[in-house]
Design a protein around this motif. Sequence first.
Motif, PDB file in Angstrom:
ATOM      1  N   PHE A 254       0.855  -1.242   0.019  1.00 11.99           N
ATOM      2  CA  PHE A 254      -0.052   0.004  -0.003  1.00 11.99           C
ATOM      3  C   PHE A 254       0.853   1.348   0.144  1.00 11.99           C
ATOM      4  N   LEU A 255       0.373   2.186  -0.851  1.00 15.97           N
ATOM      5  CA  LEU A 255       1.401   3.609  -0.928  1.00 15.97           C
ATOM      6  C   LEU A 255       0.296   4.606  -0.605  1.00 15.97           C
ATOM      7  N   ASP A 256       0.802   5.676  -0.401  1.00 16.26           N
ATOM      8  CA  ASP A 256       0.347   6.823  -0.272  1.00 16.26           C
ATOM      9  C   ASP A 256      -0.604   7.521  -1.754  1.00 16.26           C
ATOM     10  N   PRO A 257      -1.809   7.437  -1.732  1.00 16.80           N
ATOM     11  CA  PRO A 257      -2.208   7.812  -3.036  1.00 16.80           C
ATOM     12  C   PRO A 257      -1.507   9.031  -3.683  1.00 16.80           C
ATOM     13  N   GLU A 258      -1.164   9.829  -2.979  1.00 17.89           N
ATOM     14  CA  GLU A 258      -0.473  11.098  -3.645  1.00 17.89           C
ATOM     15  C   GLU A 258       0.930  10.778  -3.815  1.00 17.89           C
ATOM     16  N   MET A 259       1.532   9.615  -3.777  1.00 13.78           N
ATOM     17  CA  MET A 259       3.040   9.665  -3.974  1.00 13.78           C
ATOM     18  C   MET A 259       3.294   9.850  -5.457  1.00 13.78           C
ATOM     19  N   PRO A 260       4.328  10.634  -5.820  1.00 16.07           N
ATOM     20  CA  PRO A 260       4.838  10.893  -7.178  1.00 16.07           C
ATOM     21  C   PRO A 260       5.226   9.544  -7.703  1.00 16.07           C
ATOM     22  N   ILE A 261       4.979   9.611  -9.005  1.00 17.10           N
ATOM     23  CA  ILE A 261       5.126   8.338  -9.883  1.00 17.10           C
ATOM     24  C   ILE A 261       6.684   7.835  -9.746  1.00 17.10           C
ATOM     25  N   TYR A 262       7.275   8.886  -9.574  1.00 14.72           N
ATOM     26  CA  TYR A 262       9.185   8.712  -9.775  1.00 14.72           C
ATOM     27  C   TYR A 262       9.445   7.969  -8.321  1.00 14.72           C
ATOM     28  N   LYS A 263       8.708   8.322  -7.213  1.00 16.40           N
ATOM     29  CA  LYS A 263       8.935   7.762  -6.127  1.00 16.40           C
ATOM     30  C   LYS A 263       8.490   6.384  -5.995  1.00 16.40           C
ATOM     31  N   ALA A 264       7.247   6.094  -6.551  1.00 17.37           N
ATOM     32  CA  ALA A 264       6.590   4.831  -6.648  1.00 17.37           C
ATOM     33  C   ALA A 264       7.727   3.963  -7.347  1.00 17.37           C
ATOM     34  N   HIS A 265       8.229   4.128  -8.478  1.00 20.39           N
ATOM     35  CA  HIS A 265       9.297   3.330  -9.207  1.00 20.39           C
ATOM     36  C   HIS A 265      10.363   3.253  -8.405  1.00 20.39           C
ATOM     37  N   ALA A 266      10.854   4.041  -7.482  1.00 20.83           N
ATOM     38  CA  ALA A 266      11.951   3.988  -6.681  1.00 20.83           C
ATOM     39  C   ALA A 266      11.762   2.885  -5.503  1.00 20.83           C
ATOM     40  N   VAL A 267      10.465   2.931  -5.027  1.00 17.34           N
ATOM     41  CA  VAL A 267       9.991   2.016  -4.142  1.00 17.34           C
ATOM     42  C   VAL A 267      10.095   0.774  -4.605  1.00 17.34           C
ATOM     43  N   LYS A 268       9.577   0.493  -6.114  1.00 19.54           N
ATOM     44  CA  LYS A 268       9.474  -0.710  -6.564  1.00 19.54           C
ATOM     45  C   LYS A 268      10.806  -1.445  -6.728  1.00 19.54           C
ATOM     46  N   ARG A 269      11.860  -0.527  -7.255  1.00 16.04           N
ATOM     47  CA  ARG A 269      13.038  -1.101  -7.303  1.00 16.04           C
ATOM     48  C   ARG A 269      13.862  -1.461  -5.870  1.00 16.04           C
ATOM     49  N   LYS A 270      13.710  -0.538  -5.065  1.00 15.77           N
ATOM     50  CA  LYS A 270      14.238  -1.143  -3.853  1.00 15.77           C
ATOM     51  C   LYS A 270      13.624  -2.435  -3.131  1.00 15.77           C
ATOM     52  N   ILE A 271      12.244  -2.587  -3.431  1.00 18.10           N
ATOM     53  CA  ILE A 271      11.587  -3.857  -3.122  1.00 18.10           C
ATOM     54  C   ILE A 271      12.157  -5.034  -3.738  1.00 18.10           C
ATOM     55  N   VAL A 272      12.502  -4.942  -5.029  1.00 20.22           N
ATOM     56  CA  VAL A 272      13.051  -5.831  -6.097  1.00 20.22           C
ATOM     57  C   VAL A 272      14.579  -6.296  -5.243  1.00 20.22           C
ATOM     58  N   ARG A 273      15.123  -5.147  -5.111  1.00 22.21           N
ATOM     59  CA  ARG A 273      16.659  -5.244  -4.469  1.00 22.21           C
ATOM     60  C   ARG A 273      16.587  -6.076  -3.294  1.00 22.21           C
ATOM     61  N   LEU A 274      15.812  -5.528  -2.270  1.00 18.39           N
ATOM     62  CA  LEU A 274      16.011  -5.971  -0.825  1.00 18.39           C
ATOM     63  C   LEU A 274      15.480  -7.694  -1.234  1.00 18.39           C
ATOM     64  N   ALA A 275      14.370  -7.905  -1.909  1.00 15.31           N
ATOM     65  CA  ALA A 275      14.155  -9.286  -1.835  1.00 15.31           C
ATOM     66  C   ALA A 275      15.131 -10.204  -2.532  1.00 15.31           C
TER      67      ALA A 275
END
Length: 305
Positions: A254-275
């Motif tokens: 779950f993300l903040d509905p107002e999170m900018p797209i570039y931050k959402a992509h950064a979160v995704k990359r971090k999740i992939v890296r951590l996993a």
Amino acid sequence: MSFGLSERLIKARRAFITSALLSLAGAVVEGLALTVFSSIILLTDFFHWTLDTIVEFMMLFSIYYASRVGKKFPWSILIVEFSTSLLVMIILLAFYGWVALDYVNNLTVTYEVSTTDPWISLVTISGGFITFTAFLLQRRNYNRYGLEILRIDYTHALMDTLSSLFATIGIVATASTRSHSLEILFTIILLVFIIHSVLELFKDSFKVLTGSNVDPELTSKIMLALEKELFGVRLKKVEARKIGSFYIVNVDVFLDPEMPIYKAHAVKRKIVRLARRESALIYHVDVRMFPDPLLRKSGVRRSAK
């Protein structure tokens, strides 16, 4: 030379194309030989070749889907493929059982072996050459790319080379001595290799089809790592599913509905890296993002750091 995981998976995909085509070539050669020669040993070896070819193509498709970085892993397609493979395998088992019963009936009536021509061994020798070639190729690829699935495949190819050796010895020995005992003995030896392949395929297919391929220990490790490192993100679901020798990880957040797209992509990359940091056997990570209903209802706004 050092390769990233994505590049190594693409290289492994090409390696499995070669391996699968070699396996298909071996099955075709023995299938054509069976139109000329009648031998229960050759038939059993052909049945083994057919099962291995099915396994090779299943591994090829799995590694292909895993190598598609940025695209969702198609579980529905994989389930259809596993179901189809199981159905084909059951039909093949039924056919072989029917042929084996026919062989036993003929043996009790005529008391003659089915393997009478030692030249049939040329077919199994060529099969052994093909499997040994696959072994050398996949061992070289494993040394280059270090993927566990390649090590498993070259080990399997080495076992298949041993199976071809037993088939060759059995054909020559039976044709030379006309011994029923030798023919039955070497047929049973080849059946041991078949049973091993069938059990592995049944086990993997059953887990994928029933959804029981989730690894709770690895799932827990990934979840703890994400909870520790992610900020402004709430986990919805984490699953690490095993396919053969590697894992596919699914993460819903779950993300903040107002999170900018570039931050959402950064979160995704971090999740992939951590996993992926939790296991070298994780080949693909799917991340799905949803607007956080708690933030939407309360009007609270947070941003990911």
